[in-house]
Design an enzyme around this catalytic site. Structure first.
Site, PDB file in Angstrom:
ATOM      1  N   ASP A   1       0.866  -1.175   0.000  1.00 14.24           N
ATOM      2  CA  ASP A   1       0.000   0.000   0.000  1.00 14.24           C
ATOM      3  C   ASP A   1       0.903   1.225   0.000  1.00 14.24           C
ATOM      4  O   ASP A   1       2.114   1.129   0.245  1.00 14.24           O
ATOM      5  CB  ASP A   1      -0.885  -0.042   1.248  1.00 14.24           C
ATOM      6  CG  ASP A   1      -1.775   1.173   1.388  1.00 14.24           C
ATOM      7  OD1 ASP A   1      -2.294   1.648   0.362  1.00 14.24           O
ATOM      8  OD2 ASP A   1      -1.942   1.652   2.526  1.00 14.24           O
TER       9      ASP A   1
ATOM     10  N   ASP B   1      -0.160   4.922   1.332  1.00 18.78           N
ATOM     11  CA  ASP B   1      -0.324   5.811   2.476  1.00 18.78           C
ATOM     12  C   ASP B   1      -0.222   5.059   3.790  1.00 18.78           C
ATOM     13  O   ASP B   1      -0.944   4.088   4.033  1.00 18.78           O
ATOM     14  CB  ASP B   1      -1.673   6.525   2.388  1.00 18.78           C
ATOM     15  CG  ASP B   1      -1.737   7.434   1.176  1.00 18.78           C
ATOM     16  OD1 ASP B   1      -0.749   8.152   0.927  1.00 18.78           O
ATOM     17  OD2 ASP B   1      -2.757   7.419   0.468  1.00 18.78           O
TER      18      ASP B   1
END
Length: 262
Positions: free
Chosen positions: A8, A10
């Protein structure tokens, strides 16, 4: 057998939420004269909504629309929303360029190890693609970033916790779910990964550390680095037992494999 690493963006590549997105949202609201500023605690609740545009859209109640002097019609509101999000992305990119968003420990190291071992590496995020690419380059450097596939933004119809972005990444990489591991930081991300049949490792942060990570194979404070921040194992439901930092061998173990050299 092929092993792949999918991350991922963020909260995984960097501490983007507190130092990047929250700052950019609030500056955008100020510039557009909108009657809202999100505190850290309010933004923590907004993080349960996948996607920046979608978080902004949650503001569009009749009361807010009237207070902000926004158009009453849906097309007018969508145009306003698009303008806000464009400006928010510009502010975020400026923050990244200025070095205001610190990369998380171990990301550069583990991406380098995976690439050296011949693993396909990708980033799968529902944030804007420009933001993801800028964050990736800042976290791992331009050379490594060019070797990493990016799946981001509106390339899938549903945002996390739907598994769409991870299903797209698997199809594009040509890797079965059983041979890939995901690094996430939130329950929404965990649900997206496991919904795609993927094994998931969680690196918590201040916004997510209290969330439910029951389905994760491994939960750690961070990936850790030699000579830097040490990994604290918070939960392990696999055979992986990281030491002071998470290694590629640990990631292979959580998928039931053995790390190999490329």
């Amino acid at each position: 057998m092929t092993s792949a690493l999918i991350l991922d963006c963020d909260g995984v590549l960097a501490d983007t939420e507190r130092y990047g997105h929250l700052v950019a949202f609030n500056q955008t609201f100020e510039e557009f004269g909108l009657p809202v500023r999100w505190s850290a605690s309010e933004y923590k609740e907004k993080l349960l909504i996948g996607g920046g545009k979608e978080r902004m859209a949650s503001l569009l109640t009749p009361e807010f629309t009237a207070a902000a002097g926004l158009p009453a019609d849906a097309p007018g509101q969508q145009a306003a929303l698009a303008a806000w999000h464009r400006r928010k992305t510009e502010i975020y990119l400026s923050l990244v360029a200025d070095g205001a968003i610190p990369p998380r420990p171990g990301v550069d190291r583990i991406v380098g190890e995976a690439l050296a071992a011949g693993w396909p590496v990708a980033v799968a995020s529902t944030s804007a693609e420009a933001s993801v690419r800028a964050t990736l380059e800042r976290a791992v450097g331009a050379t490594r970033a060019r070797a990493v596939r990016v799946f981001a933004g509106d390339v899938v119809p549903r945002k996390k916790p739907a598994p769409d972005i991870y299903l797209l990444a698997l199809r594009s990489l040509g890797v079965p779910a059983s041979d890939a591991v995901v690094i996430e930081d939130s329950r929404n991300g965990l649900l997206a990964a496991t919904g795609a049949g993927l094994t998931c490792v969680i690196t918590v942060n201040d916004f997510t550390r209290d969330e439910d990570f029951s389905e994760a194979a491994l939960v750690v404070s961070s990936l850790g680095d030699p000579g830097g921040e040490r990994t604290v194992v918070l939960a392990s439901r696999s055979g992986a037992r990281p030491g002071d930092w998470v290694t590629l061998a640990d990631l292979a173990i959580v998928t039931g494999h053995t790390a190999r050299k490329g």
